[in-house]
Enzyme design. Structure first.
Site, PDB file in Angstrom:
ATOM      1  N   HIS A  42      -7.312   0.786  -6.416  1.00  0.00           N
ATOM      2  CA  HIS A  42      -7.347  -0.046  -5.216  1.00  0.00           C
ATOM      3  C   HIS A  42      -7.897  -1.409  -5.928  1.00  0.00           C
ATOM      4  CE1 HIS A  42      -7.746  -1.544  -1.240  1.00  0.00           C
ATOM      5  NE2 HIS A  42      -8.677  -0.407  -0.688  1.00  0.00           N
ATOM      6  N   GLN A  82      -9.910  -3.909  -3.472  1.00  0.00           N
ATOM      7  CA  GLN A  82     -11.242  -3.709  -3.019  1.00  0.00           C
ATOM      8  C   GLN A  82     -12.274  -3.874  -4.335  1.00  0.00           C
ATOM      9  OE1 GLN A  82     -11.911  -2.077  -0.006  1.00  0.00           O
ATOM     10  NE2 GLN A  82     -13.946  -2.865  -0.743  1.00  0.00           N
ATOM     11  N   CYS A  93     -16.222   1.211   0.536  1.00  0.00           N
ATOM     12  CA  CYS A  93     -15.107   0.539   0.800  1.00  0.00           C
ATOM     13  C   CYS A  93     -14.642   0.566   2.403  1.00  0.00           C
ATOM     14  CB  CYS A  93     -13.983   0.851  -0.018  1.00  0.00           C
ATOM     15  SG  CYS A  93     -13.252   2.473   0.107  1.00  0.00           S
ATOM     16  N   ARG A 126     -13.055  -8.841   1.347  1.00  0.00           N
ATOM     17  CA  ARG A 126     -11.736  -8.771   1.324  1.00  0.00           C
ATOM     18  C   ARG A 126     -10.845  -9.819   1.428  1.00  0.00           C
ATOM     19  NH1 ARG A 126      -9.664  -3.400   1.185  1.00  0.00           N
ATOM     20  NH2 ARG A 126      -7.822  -4.510   0.774  1.00  0.00           N
ATOM     21  N   ASP A 156     -17.399   6.635  -1.823  1.00  0.00           N
ATOM     22  CA  ASP A 156     -16.122   6.556  -1.012  1.00  0.00           C
ATOM     23  C   ASP A 156     -15.860   7.991  -0.382  1.00  0.00           C
ATOM     24  OD1 ASP A 156     -13.617   5.709  -0.169  1.00  0.00           O
ATOM     25  OD2 ASP A 156     -12.626   6.357  -2.005  1.00  0.00           O
ATOM     26  N   ARG A 199       0.877  -1.275  -0.190  1.00  0.00           N
ATOM     27  CA  ARG A 199      -0.018  -0.012  -0.010  1.00  0.00           C
ATOM     28  C   ARG A 199       0.936   1.003  -0.024  1.00  0.00           C
ATOM     29  NH1 ARG A 199      -5.207   1.388   3.436  1.00  0.00           N
ATOM     30  NH2 ARG A 199      -6.132   0.041   1.842  1.00  0.00           N
TER      31      ARG A 199
HETATM   32  N1  NVA Z   1     -10.010   6.377  -1.398  1.00  0.00           N
HETATM   33  C1  NVA Z   1      -9.705   5.946  -0.019  1.00  0.00           C
HETATM   34  C2  NVA Z   1      -9.933   4.519   0.194  1.00  0.00           C
HETATM   35  C3  NVA Z   1      -9.457   4.027   1.486  1.00  0.00           C
HETATM   36  C4  NVA Z   1      -9.678   2.706   1.491  1.00  0.00           C
HETATM   37  C5  NVA Z   1      -8.428   6.533   0.287  1.00  0.00           C
HETATM   38  O1  NVA Z   1      -7.407   6.183  -0.431  1.00  0.00           O
HETATM   39  O2  NVA Z   1      -7.995   7.080   1.383  1.00  0.00           O
HETATM   40  N1   CP Z   2     -11.025  -0.391   2.403  1.00  0.00           N
HETATM   41  C1   CP Z   2      -9.944  -0.493   2.865  1.00  0.00           C
HETATM   42  O1   CP Z   2      -8.903  -0.352   2.253  1.00  0.00           O
HETATM   43  O2   CP Z   2      -9.806  -0.305   4.240  1.00  0.00           O
HETATM   44  P1   CP Z   2      -8.427  -0.069   5.208  1.00  0.00           P
HETATM   45  O3   CP Z   2      -7.776   1.244   4.638  1.00  0.00           O
HETATM   46  O4   CP Z   2      -8.862  -0.100   6.429  1.00  0.00           O
HETATM   47  O5   CP Z   2      -7.518  -1.069   4.743  1.00  0.00           O
END
Ligand code: NVA
Ligand code: CP
Length: 307
Positions: free
Chosen positions: A128, A131, A264, A292, A224, A101
């Site tokens: 992502h 997801q 998500c 997930r 989101d 990540r």
């Molecule tokens: N769009 C959000 C998704 C979190 C899982 C982010 O990148 O923070």
């Molecule tokens: N949806 C998701 O990726 O959640 P986290 O940021 O908690 O991993």
């Protein structure tokens, strides 16, 4: 050749469907497949915060007979002192796969180009894809199939989730509508890629500014956060720009009566979604979060077979 999942269109329609089928089987019989027996180790690296991704990778790798090695970048050499490709060269001698990540998509590309083990995008600024496998699995469970469904995404059109929705829905033959403020739309090159894929699968892509138009007769409604990780300094401007893009009960009523709602998570109730919607009867967010686990297990098992 080593396969990676860096963006959603790294999987062909047939491969995406095969991984979803496998995830469904793995969910029904959770400990049946042990491709990481040994046990082999999978590195899961985080430059950004996480709850679901961290837990589902760690639990999933253990379910598959392996050992998860969860690394926080802040306490490693990656990012500051060492490049992604040097890190990958070190890890590949000891681990079966790497999930990461991070911020820039280019970091993932550099890592994947420099290693012999599968690299999985566990969220970047642009995509992502893990997801989306979970979301598609959830939609399939509730709607029976994906081909021909109408999915409406309302909110931040420029975030990683929308870019992944564009590519993954196009791959699945879904009709995707995205309603977003004009200044917060998806990247044109990704939209063009999605349109090209949709032309081969029977799906379609429609970008709109009116949320009500996007919702009309939708089977699935998605949103989101308005403030993704790394964009916190833009919060005030974003809250102003996205007013009018909240998924309210009134907006939800424009979708089909049996429409489902996905997010998500983490969610900001009262901003991108009304509490009554995300906590209401049409919401399937807890199935989505659980999926997930199953989706990533199927993905890892599939990737390990491609070598
Ligand atoms: N769009 C959000 C998704 C979190 C899982 C982010 O990148 O923070
Ligand atoms: N949806 C998701 O990726 O959640 P986290 O940021 O908690 O991993």
């Amino acid at each position: 050749m080593t396969r990676h999942l860096l963006r959603d269109d790294d999987l062909s329609p047939a491969e995406q469907a095969a991984i979803l089928d496998r995830a469904e089987r793995m969910k029904a019989d959770r400990f049946a497949e042990r491709p990481l027996d040994g046990p082999q180790t999978v590195a899961v690296i985080f430059d950004k915060s996480s709850t679901r991704t961290r837990v589902s990778f760690a639990v999933g790798i253990a379910d598959l007979g392996g050992v998860p090695l969860v690394i926080s970048t802040a306490s490693s050499q990656l990012g500051g002192k060492e490049t992604a490709s040097d890190t990958a060269r070190v890890l590949e001698r000891q681990v079966a796969a790497i999930a990461w990540r991070t911020y820039a998509q280019s970091g993932l590309e550099e890592m994947a180009a420099g290693t012999t083990v599968p690299v999985v995008n566990a969220l970047s600024d642009d995509f992502h894809p893990c997801q989306l496998l979970a979301d598609l699995l959830t939609i399939r469970e509730h709607k029976g199939s994906l081909q021909g469904l109408t999915v409406a995404f309302v909110g931040d059109g420029g975030d990683n989730m929308v870019h992944s929705y564009l590519l993954a829905c196009a791959t699945a033959g879904i009709h995707l509508r995205v309603a977003h403020p004009v200044a917060y739309g998806p990247r044109r090159a990704i939209v063009d890629d999605a349109i090209r894929i949709a032309a081969t699968t029977g799906g379609s892509i429609t970008l709109l500014s009116d949320p009500a138009e996007a919702m009309a007769d939708a089977d699935v409604v998605v949103t989101d956060t308005w403030v993704s990780m790394g964009r916190e300094d833009q919060k005030a401007a974003r809250l102003e720009a996205f007013a009018g893009y909240q998924v309210t009960r009134e907006l939800m009523a424009k979708a089909k009566g049996d429409a489902i709602f996905l997010h998500c998570l983490p969610a900001d109730r009262g901003f991108e979604v009304e509490a009554e919607v995300i906590d209401g009867p049409q919401s399937v967010i807890w199935d989505e979060a659980e999926n997930r686990l199953h989706a990533q297990k199927a993905l890892l098992a599939w990737l390990l077979e491609q070598d």
